[in-house]
Design a protein around this motif. Structure first.
Motif, PDB file in Angstrom:
ATOM      1  N   HIS A  76       0.801  -1.217   0.000  1.00 12.69           N
ATOM      2  CA  HIS A  76       0.000   0.000   0.000  1.00 12.69           C
ATOM      3  C   HIS A  76       0.829   1.259   0.000  1.00 12.69           C
ATOM      4  O   HIS A  76       0.432   2.257   0.564  1.00 12.69           O
ATOM      5  CB  HIS A  76      -0.929   0.025   1.202  1.00 12.69           C
ATOM      6  CG  HIS A  76      -2.047  -0.933   1.062  1.00 12.69           C
ATOM      7  ND1 HIS A  76      -2.956  -0.869   0.051  1.00 12.69           N
ATOM      8  CD2 HIS A  76      -2.373  -2.004   1.797  1.00 12.69           C
ATOM      9  CE1 HIS A  76      -3.826  -1.850   0.187  1.00 12.69           C
ATOM     10  NE2 HIS A  76      -3.487  -2.563   1.233  1.00 12.69           N
TER      11      HIS A  76
ATOM     12  N   GLY B  58      -0.812   3.597   6.459  1.00 11.54           N
ATOM     13  CA  GLY B  58      -1.075   3.806   7.872  1.00 11.54           C
ATOM     14  C   GLY B  58       0.015   4.499   8.656  1.00 11.54           C
ATOM     15  O   GLY B  58      -0.121   4.708   9.863  1.00 11.54           O
ATOM     16  N   VAL B  59       1.100   4.876   8.001  1.00 11.21           N
ATOM     17  CA  VAL B  59       2.186   5.517   8.749  1.00 11.21           C
ATOM     18  C   VAL B  59       1.903   6.993   9.018  1.00 11.21           C
ATOM     19  O   VAL B  59       2.562   7.604   9.850  1.00 11.21           O
ATOM     20  CB  VAL B  59       3.543   5.377   8.022  1.00 11.21           C
ATOM     21  CG1 VAL B  59       3.922   3.907   7.876  1.00 11.21           C
ATOM     22  CG2 VAL B  59       3.520   6.058   6.663  1.00 11.21           C
ATOM     23  N   GLY B  60       0.947   7.555   8.300  1.00  9.21           N
ATOM     24  CA  GLY B  60       0.564   8.938   8.591  1.00  9.21           C
ATOM     25  C   GLY B  60       0.880   9.924   7.494  1.00  9.21           C
ATOM     26  O   GLY B  60       1.018  11.118   7.753  1.00  9.21           O
ATOM     27  N   LYS B  61       0.942   9.459   6.254  1.00  3.63           N
ATOM     28  CA  LYS B  61       1.285  10.367   5.155  1.00  3.63           C
ATOM     29  C   LYS B  61       0.243  11.467   5.007  1.00  3.63           C
ATOM     30  O   LYS B  61       0.574  12.655   4.948  1.00  3.63           O
ATOM     31  CB  LYS B  61       1.432   9.573   3.846  1.00  3.63           C
ATOM     32  CG  LYS B  61       2.589   8.585   3.856  1.00  3.63           C
ATOM     33  CD  LYS B  61       2.693   7.786   2.569  1.00  3.63           C
ATOM     34  CE  LYS B  61       1.507   6.889   2.309  1.00  3.63           C
ATOM     35  NZ  LYS B  61       1.357   5.792   3.301  1.00  3.63           N
ATOM     36  N   SER B  62      -1.012  11.047   4.949  1.00  2.00           N
ATOM     37  CA  SER B  62      -2.074  12.049   4.790  1.00  2.00           C
ATOM     38  C   SER B  62      -2.131  12.960   6.007  1.00  2.00           C
ATOM     39  O   SER B  62      -2.266  14.177   5.881  1.00  2.00           O
ATOM     40  CB  SER B  62      -3.435  11.366   4.633  1.00  2.00           C
ATOM     41  OG  SER B  62      -3.339  10.316   3.724  1.00  2.00           O
ATOM     42  N   SER B  63      -2.007  12.355   7.162  1.00  2.00           N
ATOM     43  CA  SER B  63      -2.052  13.156   8.395  1.00  2.00           C
ATOM     44  C   SER B  63      -0.938  14.187   8.413  1.00  2.00           C
ATOM     45  O   SER B  63      -1.145  15.329   8.816  1.00  2.00           O
ATOM     46  CB  SER B  63      -1.902  12.253   9.628  1.00  2.00           C
ATOM     47  OG  SER B  63      -2.767  11.157   9.556  1.00  2.00           O
TER      48      SER B  63
ATOM     49  N   ASN C 210       7.417   8.730  11.866  1.00  2.00           N
ATOM     50  CA  ASN C 210       6.269   9.361  12.510  1.00  2.00           C
ATOM     51  C   ASN C 210       5.804   8.560  13.732  1.00  2.00           C
ATOM     52  O   ASN C 210       6.298   7.472  13.999  1.00  2.00           O
ATOM     53  CB  ASN C 210       5.145   9.483  11.466  1.00  2.00           C
ATOM     54  CG  ASN C 210       3.967  10.299  11.964  1.00  2.00           C
ATOM     55  OD1 ASN C 210       4.134  11.221  12.769  1.00  2.00           O
ATOM     56  ND2 ASN C 210       2.766   9.950  11.515  1.00  2.00           N
ATOM     57  N   LYS C 211       4.843   9.115  14.425  1.00  2.00           N
ATOM     58  CA  LYS C 211       4.237   8.514  15.621  1.00  2.00           C
ATOM     59  C   LYS C 211       5.261   8.314  16.736  1.00  2.00           C
ATOM     60  O   LYS C 211       5.198   7.349  17.501  1.00  2.00           O
ATOM     61  CB  LYS C 211       3.542   7.183  15.274  1.00  2.00           C
ATOM     62  CG  LYS C 211       2.585   7.292  14.076  1.00  2.00           C
ATOM     63  CD  LYS C 211       1.609   6.143  13.983  1.00  2.00           C
ATOM     64  CE  LYS C 211       0.819   6.222  12.673  1.00  2.00           C
ATOM     65  NZ  LYS C 211      -0.203   5.201  12.530  1.00  2.00           N
TER      66      LYS C 211
ATOM     67  N   LEU D 137       4.539   7.460  20.414  1.00  2.00           N
ATOM     68  CA  LEU D 137       4.056   6.150  20.854  1.00  2.00           C
ATOM     69  C   LEU D 137       5.127   5.310  21.549  1.00  2.00           C
ATOM     70  O   LEU D 137       4.826   4.285  22.149  1.00  2.00           O
ATOM     71  CB  LEU D 137       3.509   5.349  19.655  1.00  2.00           C
ATOM     72  CG  LEU D 137       2.205   5.826  19.024  1.00  2.00           C
ATOM     73  CD1 LEU D 137       1.811   4.935  17.855  1.00  2.00           C
ATOM     74  CD2 LEU D 137       1.086   5.855  20.065  1.00  2.00           C
TER      75      LEU D 137
ATOM     76  N   GLN E  56      -8.169  -0.643   2.084  1.00  2.00           N
ATOM     77  CA  GLN E  56      -6.941  -1.253   2.603  1.00  2.00           C
ATOM     78  C   GLN E  56      -7.126  -2.712   2.961  1.00  2.00           C
ATOM     79  O   GLN E  56      -6.181  -3.479   2.972  1.00  2.00           O
ATOM     80  CB  GLN E  56      -6.497  -0.529   3.865  1.00  2.00           C
ATOM     81  CG  GLN E  56      -5.909   0.816   3.583  1.00  2.00           C
ATOM     82  CD  GLN E  56      -5.555   1.490   4.881  1.00  2.00           C
ATOM     83  OE1 GLN E  56      -5.278   0.817   5.860  1.00  2.00           O
ATOM     84  NE2 GLN E  56      -5.576   2.793   4.885  1.00  2.00           N
TER      85      GLN E  56
ATOM     86  N   THR F 142       1.862   4.613  -0.700  1.00  2.00           N
ATOM     87  CA  THR F 142       1.078   5.721  -1.240  1.00  2.00           C
ATOM     88  C   THR F 142       1.963   6.942  -1.408  1.00  2.00           C
ATOM     89  O   THR F 142       2.323   7.571  -0.440  1.00  2.00           O
ATOM     90  CB  THR F 142      -0.053   6.105  -0.281  1.00  2.00           C
ATOM     91  OG1 THR F 142      -0.778   4.941   0.047  1.00  2.00           O
ATOM     92  CG2 THR F 142      -0.956   7.126  -0.926  1.00  2.00           C
TER      93      THR F 142
ATOM     94  N   VAL G  35       2.715  13.524  14.227  1.00  2.00           N
ATOM     95  CA  VAL G  35       1.626  14.402  13.812  1.00  2.00           C
ATOM     96  C   VAL G  35       0.728  14.677  15.012  1.00  2.00           C
ATOM     97  O   VAL G  35       0.243  15.789  15.210  1.00  2.00           O
ATOM     98  CB  VAL G  35       0.827  13.769  12.657  1.00  2.00           C
ATOM     99  CG1 VAL G  35      -0.406  14.604  12.338  1.00  2.00           C
ATOM    100  CG2 VAL G  35       1.706  13.626  11.428  1.00  2.00           C
TER     101      VAL G  35
HETATM  102  N1  LIG Z   1      -0.437   7.822  17.410  1.00  2.00           N
HETATM  103  C1  LIG Z   1      -0.310   8.486  16.253  1.00  2.00           C
HETATM  104  N2  LIG Z   1      -1.160   8.223  15.241  1.00  2.00           N
HETATM  105  C2  LIG Z   1      -1.002   8.898  14.108  1.00  2.00           C
HETATM  106  C3  LIG Z   1       0.032   9.871  13.932  1.00  2.00           C
HETATM  107  N3  LIG Z   1      -0.055  10.349  12.670  1.00  2.00           N
HETATM  108  C4  LIG Z   1      -1.079   9.719  12.081  1.00  2.00           C
HETATM  109  N4  LIG Z   1      -1.661   8.846  12.951  1.00  2.00           N
HETATM  110  C5  LIG Z   1      -2.811   7.982  12.702  1.00  2.00           C
HETATM  111  O1  LIG Z   1      -2.401   6.920  11.873  1.00  2.00           O
HETATM  112  C6  LIG Z   1      -3.502   6.502  11.050  1.00  2.00           C
HETATM  113  C7  LIG Z   1      -3.086   6.460   9.597  1.00  2.00           C
HETATM  114  O2  LIG Z   1      -2.811   7.788   9.169  1.00  2.00           O
HETATM  115  P1  LIG Z   1      -2.897   8.209   7.643  1.00  2.00           P
HETATM  116  O3  LIG Z   1      -2.484   9.621   7.561  1.00  2.00           O
HETATM  117  O4  LIG Z   1      -4.198   7.816   7.071  1.00  2.00           O
HETATM  118  O5  LIG Z   1      -1.778   7.262   7.044  1.00  2.00           O
HETATM  119  P2  LIG Z   1      -1.347   7.121   5.511  1.00  2.00           P
HETATM  120  O6  LIG Z   1       0.102   6.853   5.522  1.00  2.00           O
HETATM  121  O7  LIG Z   1      -1.818   8.265   4.708  1.00  2.00           O
HETATM  122  O8  LIG Z   1      -2.107   5.805   5.161  1.00  2.00           O
HETATM  123  P3  LIG Z   1      -2.625   5.314   3.746  1.00  2.00           P
HETATM  124  O9  LIG Z   1      -3.588   6.343   3.256  1.00  2.00           O
HETATM  125  O10 LIG Z   1      -3.241   3.994   4.043  1.00  2.00           O
HETATM  126  O11 LIG Z   1      -1.414   5.165   2.867  1.00  2.00           O
HETATM  127  C8  LIG Z   1      -4.616   7.495  11.317  1.00  2.00           C
HETATM  128  O12 LIG Z   1      -5.507   6.901  12.242  1.00  2.00           O
HETATM  129  C9  LIG Z   1      -3.921   8.672  11.964  1.00  2.00           C
HETATM  130  O13 LIG Z   1      -4.747   9.366  12.839  1.00  2.00           O
HETATM  131  C10 LIG Z   1       0.892  10.134  15.033  1.00  2.00           C
HETATM  132  O14 LIG Z   1       1.803  10.959  14.985  1.00  2.00           O
HETATM  133  N5  LIG Z   1       0.678   9.397  16.160  1.00  2.00           N
END
Ligand SMILES: Nc1nc2c(ncn2[C@@H]2O[C@H](COP(=O)(O)OP(=O)(O)OP(=O)(O)O)[C@@H](O)[C@H]2O)c(=O)[nH]1
Ligand SMILES: [Zn+2]
Length: 454
Positions: free
Chosen positions: A12, A270-275, A216-217, A220, A38, A14, A245
């Motif tokens: 996945h 899920g690593v937080g790219k969009s966030s 990221n994260k 945690l 997903q 992205t 984030v």
């Molecule tokens: N604990 C924690 N969670 C986070 C952080 N940043 C993002 N998240 C969470 O991680 C989850 C995935 O975040 P996305 O931004 O959707 O991840 P993505 O990489 O864009 O994922 P895809 O769209 O599947 O490729 C969401 O539930 C966010 O709220 C962070 O810094 N800490």
């Protein structure tokens, strides 16, 4: 340490694209959005193995790109005269036959918008591409700097009249003028894992585009875990940026690294790219008010993402793999070209080889070498190819088009590897002709391989 053997772990990936622009009118640039569940377990089966290469080639210039009709524009030059209905902009998104263009300058004097009283800079225009550009096969990509004409400022519409020369192109997703790749992982949820991370890093390194690693994260895990990863990744040759984030930690440093650049963010799901992008764009607690690079005019419609697959390492050959490991580059003394005691040494423990086995990722190097060896042997069996002779995509050697000989029709059987590579290259070149790159049908590698199998 468990090493996942299934590639589905990273299916996945992205890439997410955005631009930090110096003039405080940042551009989020993306290709079209493909939402994808997903949890869809059949995704990886649907995706052919060769589809997902992050392909890159340097922008090529050939005669056919320079028709007198519409000469291509050098990257830093603005046309001498722009009329009231013309502007310079960057393509931020492409949907069907329409391109969304963000105006970066409306006359030849306002490229530096700090001195500009222009109210049009930052305006979003919905554009079509001038027919003649299509006729002369000049494809307009997300990320392209363009001249827009026939602008109706009231309706925010215009027509793309010409394209500036590109500094780089990546092909999956197709984006021009990418300055940086941001490899984004999370320390937890999902947990950072060295082999998956290594695949992404190798794939990124193989594009030759400067790469930044961010984790990221960070909130945690405790400080010790972060510092262990920091030490570890530095021993790999990277300087990771830790961020969160959620807690806003590290976002300012990240923002300054990405500033004024067009960046493609890659990383597993899920690593937080969009966030991260949302956080950077909104940055409510921005420490420096004036540095609110993500201007509010950049509404959410400018943020889209495009899913592509896992890093396939298709460009990476047995011989080139070593140079994508900073550890090996360092051992070889950062020579250009890097040399070992032997020509063509694969650094797998031969006596006299400079590359010793006392580094963490040595086993991963072996594992990837093995994967690539198997792929190359498969190609050899299937297509009758030679092996390393046909390296086409090396770091710094992405401008492969010029070097490629045209085929003489009668030599097809003997030169089957050449034929395949030519075919792939032709397809890559023809990418410029394609109208829609979203589907498998338009995947150049895939089509090339299919054609070979006819
Ligand atoms: N604990 C924690 N969670 C986070 C952080 N940043 C993002 N998240 C969470 O991680 C989850 C995935 O975040 P996305 O931004 O959707 O991840 P993505 O990489 O864009 O994922 P895809 O769209 O599947 O490729 C969401 O539930 C966010 O709220 C962070 O810094 N800490
Ligand atoms: Zn060696």
């Amino acid at each position: 340490m468990p090493i996942p053997t299934s590639l589905s772990l990273v299916r996945h990936r992205t890439p997410t694209l955005f631009r930090h622009h110096q003039n405080h009118h940042p551009l989020l640039i993306t290709a079209s959005k493909h939402h994808q569940n997903q949890n869809q377990s059949n995704v990886s089966r649907k995706q052919p193995p060769n589809k997902n290469l992050l392909r890159a080639k340097k922008t090529l210039t050939s005669k056919k790109d320079f028709p007198t009709l519409s000469p291509i524009l050098s990257p830093d030059r603005t046309p001498t005269k722009l009329s009231d209905s013309q502007a310079i902009g960057t393509v931020a998104a492409s949907q069907a036959n329409f391109m969304r263009v963000i105006v970066t300058a409306e006359t030849d004097k306002v490229e530096d918008s700090s001195s500009s009283s222009s109210s049009k800079v930052g305006t979003e225009l919905l554009c079509v591409v001038r027919a003649v550009l299509k006729k002369i096969k000049r494809r307009v990509l997300v990320g392209d700097k363009v001249v827009v004409g026939s602008i109706d400022w009231v309706d925010s519409r215009g027509m793309i009249e010409n394209v500036f020369q590109r500094t780089s192109v990546i092909l999956d997703p197709p984006v021009a003028n990418v300055d940086r790749l941001l490899v984004l992982f999370s320390v937890e949820e999902p947990r950072l894992e060295s082999f998956v991370l290594t695949r992404f890093l190798i794939e990124a390194e193989s594009t030759g585009i400067p790469t930044t690693l961010a984790l990221n994260k960070a909130e945690l895990v405790d400080q010790q875990v972060l510092s262990d990863w920091d030490t570890r990744l530095r021993s790999w040759g990277y300087e990771p940026l830790f961020c969160s984030v959620d807690s806003k930690m590290g976002l300012d440093s990240l923002a300054s690294v990405l500033r004024d650049q067009t960046t493609v963010i890659v990383g597993p799901s899920g690593v937080g790219k969009s966030s991260l992008i949302n956080a950077l764009r909104n940055k409510p607690n921005s420490q420096v008010e004036a540095d609110n690079w993500f201007d509010p005019i950049m509404g959410s419609k400018w943020f889209e993402d495009q899913r592509v697959g896992q890093p396939s390492l298709l460009k990476v050959t047995k011989q080139s793999l070593a140079q994508y490991f900073p550890e090996i580059r360092k051992m070889l003394g950062d020579n250009e070209p890097a040399t070992c005691a032997f020509n063509d040494c694969l650094h797998v423990g031969e006596p006299g080889c400079i590359v010793k086995g006392d580094w963490e990722r040595y086993p991963l190097y072996f594992q990837l070498l093995d994967e690539i060896r198997i792929r190359e042997e498969f190609q050899l069996r299937t297509f009758g190819t030679k092996r390393e002779d046909d390296v086409r995509y090396k770091v710094g050697d992405m401008g492969v088009k010029q070097a490629e000989p045209r085929l003489e029709p009668k030599k097809h059987r003997r030169q089957s590897r050449k034929r395949i590579n030519q075919s792939i290259l032709d397809e890559l070149n023809e990418l410029d002709d394609d109208e829609d790159l979203s589907g498998d049908e338009n995947d150049p590698i895939l089509r090339a391989l299919r054609n070979e199998n006819l």
